[in-house]
Motif scaffolding. Structure first.
Motif, mmCIF file in Angstrom:
data_model
loop_
_atom_site.group_PDB
_atom_site.id
_atom_site.type_symbol
_atom_site.label_atom_id
_atom_site.label_comp_id
_atom_site.label_asym_id
_atom_site.label_seq_id
_atom_site.Cartn_x
_atom_site.Cartn_y
_atom_site.Cartn_z
ATOM 1 N N VAL A 141 7.379 8.000 -52.018
ATOM 2 C CA VAL A 141 6.723 8.162 -53.312
ATOM 3 C C VAL A 141 7.349 9.351 -54.038
ATOM 4 C CG1 VAL A 141 4.527 7.165 -52.519
ATOM 5 C CG2 VAL A 141 4.893 9.640 -52.352
ATOM 6 N N ASP A 142 7.032 9.483 -55.312
ATOM 7 C CA ASP A 142 7.476 10.644 -56.076
ATOM 8 C C ASP A 142 6.384 11.031 -57.063
ATOM 9 O OD1 ASP A 142 7.709 8.783 -58.158
ATOM 10 O OD2 ASP A 142 9.883 8.904 -58.279
ATOM 11 N N SER A 143 6.665 11.978 -57.928
ATOM 12 C CA SER A 143 5.655 12.461 -58.870
ATOM 13 C C SER A 143 5.235 11.382 -59.874
ATOM 14 C CB SER A 143 6.175 13.698 -59.610
ATOM 15 O OG SER A 143 7.333 13.370 -60.356
ATOM 16 N N ARG A 144 6.019 10.333 -60.030
ATOM 17 C CA ARG A 144 5.675 9.254 -60.972
ATOM 18 C C ARG A 144 4.802 8.174 -60.331
ATOM 19 N NH1 ARG A 144 10.034 6.158 -62.392
ATOM 20 N NH2 ARG A 144 10.877 6.587 -60.339
ATOM 21 N N THR A 145 4.661 8.167 -59.005
ATOM 22 C CA THR A 145 3.866 7.160 -58.315
ATOM 23 C C THR A 145 2.389 7.369 -58.654
ATOM 24 O OG1 THR A 145 5.471 7.143 -56.504
ATOM 25 C CG2 THR A 145 3.313 6.149 -56.068
ATOM 26 N N VAL A 146 1.724 6.307 -59.120
ATOM 27 C CA VAL A 146 0.319 6.377 -59.514
ATOM 28 C C VAL A 146 -0.552 5.827 -58.392
ATOM 29 C CG1 VAL A 146 -1.391 5.602 -61.211
ATOM 30 C CG2 VAL A 146 0.962 6.060 -61.939
ATOM 31 N N VAL A 147 -1.518 6.642 -57.937
ATOM 32 C CA VAL A 147 -2.437 6.214 -56.871
ATOM 33 C C VAL A 147 -3.899 6.311 -57.312
ATOM 34 C CG1 VAL A 147 -0.832 6.686 -54.972
ATOM 35 C CG2 VAL A 147 -2.363 8.498 -55.785
ATOM 36 N N LYS A 148 -4.146 6.371 -58.612
ATOM 37 C CA LYS A 148 -5.507 6.466 -59.142
ATOM 38 C C LYS A 148 -6.308 5.235 -58.706
ATOM 39 C CE LYS A 148 -8.137 6.882 -63.374
ATOM 40 N NZ LYS A 148 -8.098 6.837 -64.823
ATOM 41 N N GLY A 149 -7.452 5.472 -58.069
ATOM 42 C CA GLY A 149 -8.304 4.369 -57.638
ATOM 43 C C GLY A 149 -7.848 3.691 -56.354
ATOM 44 N N LEU A 150 -6.739 4.153 -55.760
ATOM 45 C CA LEU A 150 -6.278 3.601 -54.481
ATOM 46 C C LEU A 150 -7.351 3.891 -53.431
ATOM 47 C CD1 LEU A 150 -3.892 2.344 -52.801
ATOM 48 C CD2 LEU A 150 -3.157 4.692 -52.367
ATOM 49 N N THR A 151 -7.791 2.872 -52.699
ATOM 50 C CA THR A 151 -8.843 3.052 -51.701
ATOM 51 C C THR A 151 -8.459 2.405 -50.384
ATOM 52 O OG1 THR A 151 -9.979 1.027 -52.412
ATOM 53 C CG2 THR A 151 -10.728 3.100 -53.406
ATOM 54 N N GLY A 152 -9.147 2.843 -49.308
ATOM 55 C CA GLY A 152 -8.962 2.238 -47.999
ATOM 56 C C GLY A 152 -8.557 3.242 -46.951
ATOM 57 N N SER A 153 -7.699 2.786 -46.042
ATOM 58 C CA SER A 153 -7.258 3.635 -44.933
ATOM 59 C C SER A 153 -5.816 3.306 -44.578
ATOM 60 C CB SER A 153 -8.163 3.409 -43.716
ATOM 61 O OG SER A 153 -8.185 2.048 -43.360
ATOM 62 N N VAL A 154 -5.070 4.341 -44.210
ATOM 63 C CA VAL A 154 -3.648 4.175 -43.898
ATOM 64 C C VAL A 154 -3.240 5.039 -42.712
ATOM 65 C CG1 VAL A 154 -2.961 3.627 -46.285
ATOM 66 C CG2 VAL A 154 -2.885 5.995 -45.489
#
Length: 189
Positions: A141-154
């Motif tokens: 990932v980088d600073s441009r990767t959007v994870v807003k609202g990403l949910t769950g488990s990894v």
């Protein structure tokens, strides 16, 4: 003599399209379950709402493809090129994306439950409201990767890429990194 229609009318399950050039074709809503698209060129193809259950798309070039709301359950996308592809609302349960390049891909509301996300390049990708459940998430990932609202488990770690190189983010640091950007993901050990 008329040319044969492609894809053929009727049943397209299990279709062999290995290595074919299907660029810009509109294959929306079709059933390509267990079809073979290995190494196919599918740039800007439209597969909106298509059924691709257990299809093999290993090494396929899907640059700019529209897979909105497609069912990609158990699909093999290892080494696929998904640069700029749209996967909004797609279902990738138990899919394999080992080594896929999803740079600048749009995955809003995409379900990646149980998918293998190993060595996937998500730099500049939009993962807004995507769902991950017990996913291997060893991605770039980088600073441009959007994870807003990403949910769950990894399971991590993630490689965070900068102009100066990269650094690994794992455990609570990864959970914080996602939370600071509007996501809520539990990082498993």
């Amino acid at each position: 003599m008329s040319r044969p229609q492609w894809p053929p009318a009727g049943d397209t399950r299990g279709l062999d399209a290995v290595g074919l050039d299907l660029s810009r074709a509109d294959l929306s809503g079709r059933d390509f379950g267990e079809a073979w698209f290995t190494g196919a060129t599918m740039r800007e193809v439209r597969l909106v709402g298509a059924e691709l259950y257990r299809a093999d798309m290993q090494g396929a070039d899907l640059r700019g493809a529209d897979l909105t709301s497609a069912s990609l359950v158990r699909v093999n996308l290892d080494d696929a090129v998904l640069i700029g592809a749209v996967l909004d609302g797609a279902d990738l349960v138990k899919a394999s994306l080992y080594g896929a390049d999803a740079t600048d891909a749009r995955c809003r509301g995409t379900r990646f439950q149980g998918s293998s996300l190993l060595n996937v390049d998500f730099r500049g990708a939009d993962l807004t409201d995507a769902v991950v459940v017990e996913n291997s998430f060893k991605v770039r990932v980088d600073s441009r990767t959007v994870v807003k609202g990403l949910t769950g488990s990894v399971f991590g770690p993630v490689e965070f890429v900068t102009d100066a190189g990269f650094r690994e983010i794992a455990g609570q640091e990864l959970a914080r990194w996602i939370a600071e950007r509007g996501g809520n993901v539990r990082v498993l050990s």
